[in-house]
Design a protein around this motif. Structure first.
Motif, PDB file in Angstrom:
ATOM      1  N   ARG A 350       0.837  -1.197   0.000  1.00 17.05           N
ATOM      2  CA  ARG A 350       0.000   0.000   0.000  1.00 17.05           C
ATOM      3  C   ARG A 350       0.877   1.254   0.000  1.00 17.05           C
ATOM      4  NH1 ARG A 350      -3.464   1.045   5.147  1.00 17.05           N
ATOM      5  NH2 ARG A 350      -1.548   2.156   5.624  1.00 17.05           N
ATOM      6  N   ASP A 351       1.948   1.201   0.807  1.00 17.64           N
ATOM      7  CA  ASP A 351       2.727   2.420   1.041  1.00 17.64           C
ATOM      8  C   ASP A 351       3.975   2.520   0.180  1.00 17.64           C
ATOM      9  OD1 ASP A 351       0.855   2.759   2.971  1.00 17.64           O
ATOM     10  OD2 ASP A 351       2.121   1.998   4.590  1.00 17.64           O
ATOM     11  N   HIS A 352       4.512   1.408  -0.279  1.00 17.77           N
ATOM     12  CA  HIS A 352       5.811   1.473  -0.946  1.00 17.77           C
ATOM     13  C   HIS A 352       5.810   0.763  -2.290  1.00 17.77           C
ATOM     14  CE1 HIS A 352       8.057   3.513   2.099  1.00 17.77           C
ATOM     15  NE2 HIS A 352       7.530   2.738   3.022  1.00 17.77           N
ATOM     16  N   LEU A 353       4.864   1.110  -3.135  1.00 18.91           N
ATOM     17  CA  LEU A 353       4.855   0.510  -4.467  1.00 18.91           C
ATOM     18  C   LEU A 353       6.131   0.857  -5.216  1.00 18.91           C
ATOM     19  CD1 LEU A 353       1.172   0.934  -5.599  1.00 18.91           C
ATOM     20  CD2 LEU A 353       2.385  -1.142  -4.978  1.00 18.91           C
ATOM     21  N   ASP A 354       6.770   1.956  -4.813  1.00 22.05           N
ATOM     22  CA  ASP A 354       8.019   2.373  -5.446  1.00 22.05           C
ATOM     23  C   ASP A 354       9.148   1.394  -5.158  1.00 22.05           C
ATOM     24  OD1 ASP A 354       7.645   3.169  -2.801  1.00 22.05           O
ATOM     25  OD2 ASP A 354       9.285   4.612  -2.927  1.00 22.05           O
ATOM     26  N   ILE A 355       8.972   0.552  -4.155  1.00 22.23           N
ATOM     27  CA  ILE A 355       9.973  -0.475  -3.841  1.00 22.23           C
ATOM     28  C   ILE A 355       9.534  -1.815  -4.404  1.00 22.23           C
ATOM     29  CG2 ILE A 355      10.805  -1.909  -1.911  1.00 22.23           C
ATOM     30  CD1 ILE A 355      12.357   0.529  -2.074  1.00 22.23           C
ATOM     31  N   VAL A 356       8.232  -2.086  -4.267  1.00 28.73           N
ATOM     32  CA  VAL A 356       7.704  -3.404  -4.623  1.00 28.73           C
ATOM     33  C   VAL A 356       7.890  -3.702  -6.106  1.00 28.73           C
ATOM     34  CG1 VAL A 356       5.611  -4.754  -4.814  1.00 28.73           C
ATOM     35  CG2 VAL A 356       6.048  -3.464  -2.737  1.00 28.73           C
ATOM     36  N   TYR A 357       7.499  -2.751  -6.963  1.00 28.48           N
ATOM     37  CA  TYR A 357       7.561  -3.068  -8.387  1.00 28.48           C
ATOM     38  C   TYR A 357       8.977  -3.156  -8.932  1.00 28.48           C
ATOM     39  CZ  TYR A 357       2.684  -3.819  -8.948  1.00 28.48           C
ATOM     40  OH  TYR A 357       1.446  -4.384  -8.852  1.00 28.48           O
ATOM     41  N   PRO A 358       9.881  -2.294  -8.492  1.00 29.46           N
ATOM     42  CA  PRO A 358      11.283  -2.525  -8.897  1.00 29.46           C
ATOM     43  C   PRO A 358      11.802  -3.895  -8.450  1.00 29.46           C
ATOM     44  CG  PRO A 358      11.042  -0.304  -8.103  1.00 29.46           C
ATOM     45  CD  PRO A 358       9.727  -0.976  -7.870  1.00 29.46           C
ATOM     46  N   ILE A 359      11.302  -4.399  -7.322  1.00 31.99           N
ATOM     47  CA  ILE A 359      11.728  -5.739  -6.899  1.00 31.99           C
ATOM     48  C   ILE A 359      11.268  -6.766  -7.933  1.00 31.99           C
ATOM     49  CG2 ILE A 359      11.325  -7.573  -5.198  1.00 31.99           C
ATOM     50  CD1 ILE A 359      11.430  -5.517  -3.027  1.00 31.99           C
ATOM     51  N   PHE A 360       9.992  -6.651  -8.360  1.00 40.47           N
ATOM     52  CA  PHE A 360       9.485  -7.577  -9.367  1.00 40.47           C
ATOM     53  C   PHE A 360      10.286  -7.466 -10.660  1.00 40.47           C
ATOM     54  CE2 PHE A 360       4.977  -7.085  -7.454  1.00 40.47           C
ATOM     55  CZ  PHE A 360       5.329  -7.950  -6.449  1.00 40.47           C
ATOM     56  N   ALA A 361      10.415  -6.227 -11.130  1.00 42.28           N
ATOM     57  CA  ALA A 361      11.122  -6.003 -12.393  1.00 42.28           C
ATOM     58  C   ALA A 361      12.563  -6.498 -12.277  1.00 42.28           C
ATOM     59  CB  ALA A 361      11.087  -4.522 -12.753  1.00 42.28           C
ATOM     60  N   GLY A 362      13.192  -6.219 -11.113  1.00 39.75           N
ATOM     61  CA  GLY A 362      14.575  -6.629 -10.897  1.00 39.75           C
ATOM     62  C   GLY A 362      14.715  -8.137 -10.929  1.00 39.75           C
ATOM     63  N   MET A 363      13.740  -8.823 -10.354  1.00 38.37           N
ATOM     64  CA  MET A 363      13.778 -10.280 -10.324  1.00 38.37           C
ATOM     65  C   MET A 363      13.746 -10.832 -11.756  1.00 38.37           C
ATOM     66  SD  MET A 363      13.910 -12.276  -7.678  1.00 38.37           S
ATOM     67  CE  MET A 363      14.047 -14.039  -7.529  1.00 38.37           C
ATOM     68  N   ILE A 364      12.927 -10.207 -12.599  1.00 41.50           N
ATOM     69  CA  ILE A 364      12.858 -10.662 -13.994  1.00 41.50           C
ATOM     70  C   ILE A 364      14.183 -10.367 -14.707  1.00 41.50           C
ATOM     71  CG2 ILE A 364      11.671 -10.344 -16.207  1.00 41.50           C
ATOM     72  CD1 ILE A 364       9.135  -9.674 -14.542  1.00 41.50           C
ATOM     73  N   LEU A 365      14.708  -9.157 -14.478  1.00 38.98           N
ATOM     74  CA  LEU A 365      15.977  -8.790 -15.109  1.00 38.98           C
ATOM     75  C   LEU A 365      17.113  -9.707 -14.662  1.00 38.98           C
ATOM     76  CD1 LEU A 365      15.896  -4.903 -15.101  1.00 38.98           C
ATOM     77  CD2 LEU A 365      15.821  -6.442 -17.059  1.00 38.98           C
TER      78      LEU A 365
END
Lengths: 513, 154
Positions: A350-365
């Motif tokens: 809820r509060d830190h989508l700015d962290i969550v989505y880079p984690i997802f994207a980073g995992m794919i990268l």
């Protein structure tokens, strides 16, 4: 739909900063190196490299750690294939078919397939994580203290029931770890507990020294102890790239195993190693030529490697969404997030989508980087296995000391880490599993605080844990899972034992030749 | 020592430990806001630990202890102990000699002790690793390391 937009945005964030990509590259490369060296596990790699991420911006630090995680799990396969020693426990299933291939002079092909399978599995795992995690977090937003208490108990039960050879010893290790978490200031009443007047203990046993003690020092001690027993084996590689036709015929196995791995990994307690064995068994069961397994079947390499990398993404799901780590490595990542000031759980989404989505994207990268680094550098990594352990061990020892010091610039932490290391070493000797301690360190405060908060809400009435439906379900699940997973665990042990016997047989047959 | 005696020994130690924790935690009683205060969790855990430890002893007495405990490898254990002693000396010496010097010395001594024969490898690795780690922590991560008596402030 919204999540896809956010995911694309996160890719843009990462690509706009060349340093982020660089840190992924460093992480994956370091991870493979750590993974392919027997005696250095992926958990240990993360533990030793966390201190290096302190001074980085959180996203870059996390990207690097995820790279180590991904690379470490994959790297284990290289030494498994070449010298029949899994570099990391998750690769134990890979060597069953990987080593025979290596004996037939196809080591390069085996490594190539392992790399491609790791990429496919890892990418599937990361995608499943990116799609599933937000939904689970959404659900988790409804949780109150009783639910989190029940969840912590559920996580602990899972972990105990599958770790080590004796259930009772796992329980003892977990209880011991939970007791350690009660050291320091009690956050609810402010009473300092079990500090014996030491200022250093007011904040409790800090995570990094404990981690380095459990997985760094203890492993170094074991390596030093066994130094003369383990013979060093020279390794040869050969041609790396498998033909397109071979890869194409293996794709269904890879996809299926990757999905299975992600699902297995997402259950707290079942880590990458379990996922690999499950997928290997499934591939053998459904294969048209099951008799080839164990003698160098390519599917036998593709299935476990795809599954254990798929499990990395899966294991991130409960860690990020609910704060319950799926295995020891994700517990380390959870610790890293906390150190950078982010508390994993539904609120993170809820509060830190700015962290969550880079984690997802980073995992794919990480998976893409893994593919290129793996295929390009396999020969170099294979050479690493020949490194002299008499040189390597002192260096790792040094990194453990410096790593435990660097969190708070404290020599107390160094002594603490060494002490915990000695304890963990002797625990290993007496067959007590160490992982439950690590997970208890994370789940302990979660369990205690939420339990007491719940009892404040209910004014001392413990029935609050059973009358709230979600909490009741988790507690019932905990009991059920403990029973069933214990049975499954016994079966798995039997399979592993069988494999160990087969290997022993074949090597004794070899020595008679 | 066979695994049965080890398990019984550990069981007894854990029993005593859990009783000690339980009694020690008694002093925290009544200091919380409700009846489940700061003493509750440690006491509940130590109670469970006690039960588990008793279970371990019973299991061992019934002969159900795992048979395949690794035999103590005495030379290996001694080697570990000596290395640990060297590390202890290293951490203590760091405050006198400073991080850089002590680290190089530590690496050299441990490599020698573990039996790395070639002198040039030992010297090269010691110098390179000490330099690399020192630079990384001092310049890149900016972590204050003990400078020791040879440090002259510029």
């Amino acid at each position: 739909m919204e999540s896809i937009v956010l995911l694309l945005g996160a890719f843009q964030t990462i690509f706009s900063d060349p340093f982020s990509l660089l840190f992924i590259l460093i992480g994956v490369t370091a991870g493979i190196m750590v993974g392919c060296l027997p005696g250095l596990t992926a958990t240990m790699g993360c533990a030793l490299l966390i201190p290096f991420t302190f001074s980085m911006p959180p996203i870059q630090g996390l990207l690097m750690l995820m790279g180590i995680f991904t690379g470490g799990i994959y790297g284990g396969s290289i030494s498994g294939i070449l010298i029949r020693t899994p570099g990391t426990p998750a690769a134990a299933a890979t060597l069953i078919d990987g080593y025979p291939l290596s004996q037939q002079g196809e080591a390069g092909k085996a490594i190539g397939i392992a790399t491609i399978a790791s990429f496919v599995g890892g990418a599937i795992g990361a995608l499943i994580m990116a799609l599933l995690a937000p939904q689970i977090a959404q659900f988790g937003l409804r949780f109150g203290p009783p639910e989190f208490f029940a969840l912590a108990i559920f996580g602990l039960t899972m972990i105990i029931s599958i770790s080590g050879e004796s259930l009772l010893k796992g329980v003892i290790a977990a209880l011991f770890g939970l007791l350690i978490t009660t050291i320091g200031f009690d956050p609810l009443s402010g009473v300092p507990r079990f500090t014996f007047g030491s200022e250093n203990l007011l904040g409790g046993v800090t995570f990094i020294p404990a981690l380095i003690g459990l997985f760094g020092f203890a492993q170094v001690f074991r390596n030093i102890e066994k130094m003369e027993i383990v013979p060093q084996v020279k390794s040869k590689v050969g041609k790396i790239l498998p033909s397109f036709k071979e890869v194409k015929s293996l794709l269904p196995t890879m996809f299926k195993s990757g999905g299975m791995g992600a699902m297995t990994g997402s259950v707290p307690g079942l880590g990458a190693d379990v996922a690999a064995f499950v997928a290997y068994g499934e591939a053998k069961r459904t294969s048209k030529q099951p008799e080839k397994f164990g003698k160098g079947a390519l599917e036998g390499v593709a299935a476990p490697e795809s599954a254990n990398n798929g499990a990395t993404g899966g294991a991130m799901i409960p860690m990020l969404t609910l704060g319950v780590p799926g295995d020891a490595v994700t517990a380390v990542l959870l610790g890293a997030l906390t150190i950078h000031g982010f508390q994993p759980g539904p609120l993170l989404f809820r509060d830190h989508l700015d962290i969550v989505y880079p984690i997802f994207a980073g995992m794919i990268l990480c998976q893409v980087v893994l593919l290129f680094v793996g295929l390009g550098g396999a020969r170099l990594f294979a050479k690493l296995i020949n490194i002299d352990i008499k040189v390597l061990t002192p260096v790792i020892f040094l990194l453990c000391i410096v790593g435990s010091y660097s969190m708070r610039f404290s020599f107390f932490d160094v002594w603490l880490a060494m002490g915990i290391g000695v304890l963990a070493y002797f625990m290993g000797q007496a067959k007590f599993p160490v992982s439950p301690i690590l997970l208890a360190l994370i789940l302990g405060p979660m369990a205690e605080q939420n339990m007491r908060r719940s009892l404040m809400l209910s004014q001392d009435d413990p029935s609050i844990f059973f009358t709230r439906p979600i909490s009741a379900i988790f507690l019932i699940l905990a009991v059920l899972m403990a029973i069933t997973s214990y049975r499954k665990f016994k079966k798995l042990r039997a399979i592993e034992q069988q494999i160990a016997e087969d290997i022993a047989e074949s090597s004794s047959a070899e020595s008679q030749k | 020592m066979d695994s049965k005696r080890i398990d019984i020994g550990i069981g007894i130690i854990l029993c005593l430990l859990s009783v000690a924790i339980y009694l020690y935690a008694e002093q925290y009683a009544g200091r919380g806001v409700n009846s489940y205060g700061p003493n509750f969790f440690p006491q509940a855990l130590s109670f469970m630990l006690f039960l588990a430890a008793v279970g371990l002893i019973i299991q061992a007495l019934r002969g159900k202890a795992l048979k395949n405990l690794e035999a103590m490898n005495k030379p290996g254990l001694l080697r570990t102990a000596v290395t640990l002693l060297i590390a202890t000396a290293y951490v203590l010496l760091m405050n006198v000699l400073g991080f850089y010097l002590a680290t190089g010395l530590f690496l050299f001594v441990v490599m020698t002790y573990l039996g790395q024969k070639k002198l040039w490898i030992r010297v090269l690795v010691s110098v390179l690793v000490a330099t690399a780690v020192y630079s990384l922590f001092h310049y890149f991560l900016k972590i204050p390391l003990p400078e020791g008596i040879f440090y002259t402030p510029v």
